[in-house]
Design an enzyme around this catalytic site. Sequence first.
Site, short mmCIF file in Angstrom:
data_model
loop_
_atom_site.label_atom_id
_atom_site.label_comp_id
_atom_site.label_asym_id
_atom_site.label_seq_id
_atom_site.Cartn_x
_atom_site.Cartn_y
_atom_site.Cartn_z
N ASP A 52 -34.74 -36.82 -17.27
CA ASP A 52 -34.44 -37.76 -18.37
C ASP A 52 -34.88 -37.11 -19.68
O ASP A 52 -36.04 -36.73 -19.82
CB ASP A 52 -35.19 -39.08 -18.14
CG ASP A 52 -34.74 -40.16 -19.10
OD1 ASP A 52 -34.21 -41.19 -18.65
OD2 ASP A 52 -34.93 -39.99 -20.33
N ASP B 288 -28.13 -38.73 -21.04
CA ASP B 288 -29.46 -38.11 -21.05
C ASP B 288 -30.16 -38.17 -19.70
O ASP B 288 -31.37 -38.05 -19.63
CB ASP B 288 -30.34 -38.74 -22.15
CG ASP B 288 -31.03 -39.99 -21.71
OD1 ASP B 288 -30.42 -40.79 -20.97
OD2 ASP B 288 -32.20 -40.17 -22.06
N GLU B 289 -29.40 -38.32 -18.63
CA GLU B 289 -30.03 -38.55 -17.34
C GLU B 289 -29.21 -38.00 -16.17
O GLU B 289 -28.00 -38.17 -16.14
CB GLU B 289 -30.13 -40.07 -17.15
CG GLU B 289 -31.42 -40.55 -16.58
CD GLU B 289 -31.47 -42.07 -16.66
OE1 GLU B 289 -31.47 -42.69 -15.60
OE2 GLU B 289 -31.48 -42.62 -17.79
P1 DGT Z 1 -37.33 -41.97 -23.71
O1 DGT Z 1 -38.16 -43.15 -23.42
O2 DGT Z 1 -38.14 -40.83 -24.28
O3 DGT Z 1 -36.46 -41.53 -22.56
O4 DGT Z 1 -36.37 -42.39 -24.91
P2 DGT Z 1 -34.80 -42.48 -24.99
O5 DGT Z 1 -34.43 -42.78 -26.40
O6 DGT Z 1 -34.15 -41.25 -24.42
O7 DGT Z 1 -34.51 -43.76 -24.11
P3 DGT Z 1 -33.52 -44.00 -22.89
O8 DGT Z 1 -33.60 -42.86 -21.91
O9 DGT Z 1 -33.81 -45.35 -22.39
O10 DGT Z 1 -32.09 -44.04 -23.57
C1 DGT Z 1 -31.30 -42.89 -23.82
C2 DGT Z 1 -30.48 -43.08 -25.09
O11 DGT Z 1 -29.68 -44.26 -24.98
C3 DGT Z 1 -31.31 -43.30 -26.35
O12 DGT Z 1 -31.68 -42.10 -27.00
C4 DGT Z 1 -30.42 -44.17 -27.19
C5 DGT Z 1 -29.62 -44.96 -26.21
N1 DGT Z 1 -30.17 -46.34 -26.12
C6 DGT Z 1 -31.21 -46.76 -25.34
N2 DGT Z 1 -31.46 -48.07 -25.54
C7 DGT Z 1 -30.54 -48.48 -26.47
C8 DGT Z 1 -30.26 -49.75 -27.11
O13 DGT Z 1 -30.92 -50.76 -26.86
N3 DGT Z 1 -29.22 -49.77 -28.00
C9 DGT Z 1 -28.46 -48.65 -28.28
N4 DGT Z 1 -27.45 -48.75 -29.15
N5 DGT Z 1 -28.70 -47.46 -27.70
C10 DGT Z 1 -29.72 -47.37 -26.82
CA CA Z 2 -34.36 -40.66 -22.23
CA CA Z 3 -32.32 -42.47 -19.93
#
Ligand code: DGT
Ligand code: CA
Ligand code: CA
Length: 378
Positions: free
Chosen positions: A24, A125-126
């Site tokens: 991830d 991203d996964e």
């Molecule tokens: P992390 O916790 O370091 O893995 O952070 P992220 O940002 O990679 O979080 P993830 O893996 O849950 O989500 C991957 C991408 O999906 C993130 O960069 C942006 C998008 N995303 C996640 N949650 C939301 C949301 O609530 N709304 C929108 N529009 N996009 C989202």
């Molecule tokens: Ca992520």
């Molecule tokens: Ca993810």
Amino acid sequence: MHDTVIIKAGIRRILETRIVFHIDFDYFYAQCEETRSPELRTKPVCVCVFSDRGGDSGAIATANYTARKYGVKSGIPISFAKKRLKDREDAVFLPVDFDFYSEMSENAMSIIEKRADTFEYVSRDEAYLDVSERTDGNFEKAGHLAQQLKNTIRDKTKLSCSIGVSPNKLVSKIASDFEKPDGLTIVSQDKVAGFLEPLKIRSIPGIGIKTEARLTGMGFETVLDLKRMDVFSLNKEFGRKTGTYIYNAVRGIDQRPVKERKASVQYSKITTLKIDSKDYQFLHENITELCSQVHDVLKKNNQAFKSVGIQFVQSDMSNKSRTRMLKSSTSDIKELQRTADQLLKEALESQTRTIRRLGVKVSELSDVQGQSDITAYF
Ligand code: DGT
Ligand code: CA
Ligand code: CA
């Protein structure tokens, strides 16, 4: 004879330890932005889905870890994020650039794919990887492979990711989240129970806020607490499907295979409507425009589509979508508009809520050139 040996080896692999990676990427959209503007790395970075209503209307898609320290996270309104970061003059709010994130994702996934026996794409991203064969089921080898993979990804794309390594998808998914960002968590079969037991119930994928609240009400806080519940009580409380899932999950049991799956290519455009509406004429005009935008991308890439979908985000933020497969591939804008329009009419027949955001998507893409070449032979 030869076949039997191979089949036996396959069965042995199922009975013995599998080794599965869950990869991830960290704060993905925001990290993509950092790779093209390195000066952002020291600042709080928020990637925003600005709505077409102007100003700060819209939500945070994701934020880097500096911004997260101030309580900024996915899904909160942009205006809240700005308030939380009011003491950070260097805070940056950027609009989403999906095309760029897709390109970054494709580069990263092409590196990952090559290092798996079986590669399963989950999202931009996964991904899951089965590496049982190439590591001979050896967790030490798997650890080296995971570290090498992280290094290669960083060298070639400048992105950091977190990897969970375990005998199955469920435990690897929990493990990849365990030491985020830039984490590597290895949980061999003999460590599964010790790894899971101290975790909060919420760490189990599928246990959301509601289930968690019910379980907390019953006096359960950790995975170890939940292990005290027998499968009959769990089934009685949550129904057989969820009950059995929870019973197995807290024991780290998950038989799902890693299934070969490549990134599904599709193009979509989505817009926030000037007003929430369920009026056919108004939506028809918007969907026609969205179709022509999607068609521009198809034309640019010289591609035909075989599947058309429409998507609603309703006033209460819930989603609705409809998809139709065409008889044959086409690049005709009229056919795209006609199909999207039919889907719209069908969806409106049972529409109670008004619609806030409207989208059009095409998938099952093929090269226009290749297409005509193939049909020319028939
Ligand atoms: P992390 O916790 O370091 O893995 O952070 P992220 O940002 O990679 O979080 P993830 O893996 O849950 O989500 C991957 C991408 O999906 C993130 O960069 C942006 C998008 N995303 C996640 N949650 C939301 C949301 O609530 N709304 C929108 N529009 N996009 C989202
Ligand atoms: Ca992520
Ligand atoms: Ca993810």
